[in-house]
Design a protein around this motif. Structure first.
Motif, short mmCIF file in Angstrom:
data_model
loop_
_atom_site.label_atom_id
_atom_site.label_comp_id
_atom_site.label_asym_id
_atom_site.label_seq_id
_atom_site.Cartn_x
_atom_site.Cartn_y
_atom_site.Cartn_z
N UNK A 171 13.45 37.76 44.51
CA UNK A 171 12.61 38.96 44.40
C UNK A 171 13.47 40.19 44.13
N UNK A 172 14.59 40.29 44.82
CA UNK A 172 15.49 41.43 44.60
C UNK A 172 15.98 41.46 43.16
N UNK A 173 16.43 40.31 42.65
CA UNK A 173 16.92 40.26 41.26
C UNK A 173 15.80 40.57 40.27
N UNK A 174 14.59 40.10 40.55
CA UNK A 174 13.46 40.38 39.65
C UNK A 174 13.16 41.88 39.62
N UNK A 176 26.67 49.83 28.81
CA UNK A 176 26.82 49.12 30.07
C UNK A 176 25.48 48.74 30.67
N UNK A 177 24.51 49.63 30.57
CA UNK A 177 23.16 49.32 31.06
C UNK A 177 22.59 48.15 30.26
N UNK A 178 22.80 48.16 28.95
CA UNK A 178 22.31 47.07 28.11
C UNK A 178 22.99 45.75 28.49
N UNK A 179 24.30 45.78 28.70
CA UNK A 179 25.02 44.56 29.07
C UNK A 179 24.51 44.00 30.40
N UNK A 180 24.36 44.86 31.39
CA UNK A 180 23.88 44.41 32.69
C UNK A 180 22.46 43.87 32.56
N UNK A 239 13.59 44.36 36.41
CA UNK A 239 12.47 45.18 35.92
C UNK A 239 12.88 46.65 35.79
N UNK A 240 13.58 47.16 36.81
CA UNK A 240 14.02 48.56 36.77
C UNK A 240 15.02 48.79 35.63
N UNK A 241 15.99 47.90 35.51
CA UNK A 241 16.97 48.03 34.44
C UNK A 241 16.31 47.93 33.06
#
Length: 170
Positions: free
Chosen positions: A138-141, A36-40, A145-147
């Protein structure tokens, strides 16, 4: 030694080995969680960033909210199954052996994700939403980055764990 329960089924003896089931449950929970982390990270976030800011944010939030509810189950299940295997096989000493670095990495990864999902996300949800409203790109970036960092950490851990569990020493 594994606890084995036997029973007869259609004239054939069947065995139930708790370690086999614990490993299967552990792998399924990790596959769901990290998959799921990979998909997101690799599908939803790039798509969200390619859309107009508000649409992208709405897409990410919808996907993340659905996945977050599921991962709140798979993370504890993975941890419980991993703990059970460690306990049943008395593998505690492996956490001190550098050849088994991947066991410490698995525990560390589990702790990091548990803290992110159960502590950081609930505590900082309003702050992240405010940033998203003020500056969606900025939020999406930052979220991407965190993901990406978490997925990279998970990928190295999984590769090390699979290789290590099959006898490869690094």
């Amino acid at each position: 030694m594994a606890a084995v329960v036997s029973w007869e089924l259609r004239g054939e003896m069947m065995n139930f080995d708790d370690l086999i089931w614990a490993r299967a449950i552990h792998v399924l929970a990790v596959a769901h969680w990290i998959g799921g982390v990979a998909f997101v990270t690799l599908v939803i976030l790039p798509l969200a960033r390619s859309l107009p800011a508000q649409e992208g944010l709405a897409l990410f939030e919808a996907a993340e909210n659905r996945f977050a509810a599921q991962v709140r189950v798979s993370i504890p299940v993975a941890g419980a199954a991993g703990f059970w295997m460690t306990y049943r096989m008395d593998l505690w000493s492996r956490f001190l052996d550098p050849h088994f670095w991947w066991m410490t990495a698995m525990l560390g990864l589990w702790v990091v994700f548990s803290i992110v999902v159960f502590v950081v996300e609930p505590l900082f949800h309003a702050r992240i939403e405010n940033l998203a409203r003020a500056n969606p790109p900025l939020a999406l970036a930052r979220i991407k980055r965190m993901h990406s960092m978490l997925l990279a950490l998970a990928t190295v851990t999984i590769a090390g764990a699979v290789a290590g569990a099959h006898g490869f020493y690094f």
